[in-house]
Design a protein around this motif. Sequence first.
Motif, short mmCIF file in Angstrom:
data_model
loop_
_atom_site.label_atom_id
_atom_site.label_comp_id
_atom_site.label_asym_id
_atom_site.label_seq_id
_atom_site.Cartn_x
_atom_site.Cartn_y
_atom_site.Cartn_z
N ALA A 100 0.84 -1.30 -0.11
CA ALA A 100 -0.02 -0.06 0.02
C ALA A 100 0.90 1.21 -0.08
O ALA A 100 0.33 2.22 0.48
CB ALA A 100 -0.84 -0.02 1.02
N ASP A 181 -5.96 3.75 2.78
CA ASP A 181 -6.45 2.51 1.98
C ASP A 181 -5.73 1.41 2.28
O ASP A 181 -4.36 1.50 2.24
CB ASP A 181 -6.58 2.96 0.57
N GLU A 182 -6.02 0.22 2.79
CA GLU A 182 -5.09 -0.75 3.30
C GLU A 182 -5.05 -1.87 1.86
O GLU A 182 -4.16 -2.84 2.18
CB GLU A 182 -5.67 -1.57 4.28
N LYS A 183 -6.00 -1.64 1.01
CA LYS A 183 -5.56 -2.44 -0.04
C LYS A 183 -4.37 -2.62 -0.72
O LYS A 183 -3.66 -1.54 -0.89
CB LYS A 183 -6.93 -2.35 -0.96
N HIS A 186 -2.75 -1.02 -7.15
CA HIS A 186 -3.26 -1.67 -8.41
C HIS A 186 -1.97 -1.88 -9.20
O HIS A 186 -1.89 -2.68 -10.13
CB HIS A 186 -4.27 -0.75 -9.04
#
Length: 322
Positions: A100, A181-183, A186
Amino acid sequence: MHSEAIAHPNIALIKYWGNREQALRIPANGSISLTLGGLDNRMSVRFDGELKSDTLVINEAPAAPKMVERATKHLDLLRIMADVADRAELVSETNFPLGAGIASSAAAFAAITVAAASALQMELSPEELSRIARRGSGSAARSIQGGFVELLAGDSDQTSFAQQIAPEDHWSIIDLVVIVDEKMKHTGSSTGHALAASNPLQQSRVADAPRRLQACRSAILERDFASLIQIVERDSDMMHAIMMTSEPPLHFWTGATLQVMAAVRELRADGVSVCYTIDAGPNVHCLCLPESESDVLQALASNENASWNVLRAQVGPAAQVV
Ligand code: DP6
């Protein structure tokens, strides 16, 4: 043949973006970072003649095949140097979110390099460890060292390694990492680096790098926080300008990223010494001195959009065997 190492991520003050030589990860420009104490990657490496292939477990889950492949490629460098064919079992534990924009690959490849070299009983200097770590992930070269660190761009494998500008106790800068945002991001940095060279703006960014590096080095050595935050924020914005205008464009900032950036600018307008810097992800590193920490935390907490998790890191030590 087993060893464990702890390595820390780092936050780039002057960013590395783009490679002069892609396969060897010789960076297009030098970079400067703070090693982040308090954020740990603990890596266990065990070489075993019985294993059929390398295995990698990250935070108790088997890693994706692509990650194992990248680890194998890295271990192969060390295996060739040590003349050992054994496969290895890698187990990694981290106390911060991965992928991240918190330089998780920097901590991981620094930790693999130090643990594997120790398990293989190789006697390597920090300079040699840094060169090897760089081949795994460019920013990992910096996580070999503690404190304030510069990765020399160099022009060959031999001349591109990190060295310490000032030790850990030189200056107590605090990094408040706002996790919007921890995702997983991309697009990985490796893909991004490959796009940079074809962007005409990159040439100017690289040509101006010696000036930014010098300004950052002097600000660190003189403990001049006002000058430091000016150059750090500008350098981060310059890198994101390259990212956003590459083909295809890379947009790492989200609405929340922009809100944190605005909150930082507002704090500065109110006289609080703080800046933001952002790596290849949406999360925002807010750098301040201890006397401003509570003001910064309070402003982030009282923000109308704030349900953000804030991680705290301070200037941390070199990667080491435990
Ligand atoms: C934006 O070191 O993650 O964080 O070598 O492909 O693993 P790879 O790239 P990486 O790139 C770091 C990019 C950055 C800026 C920096 O840390 O200097």
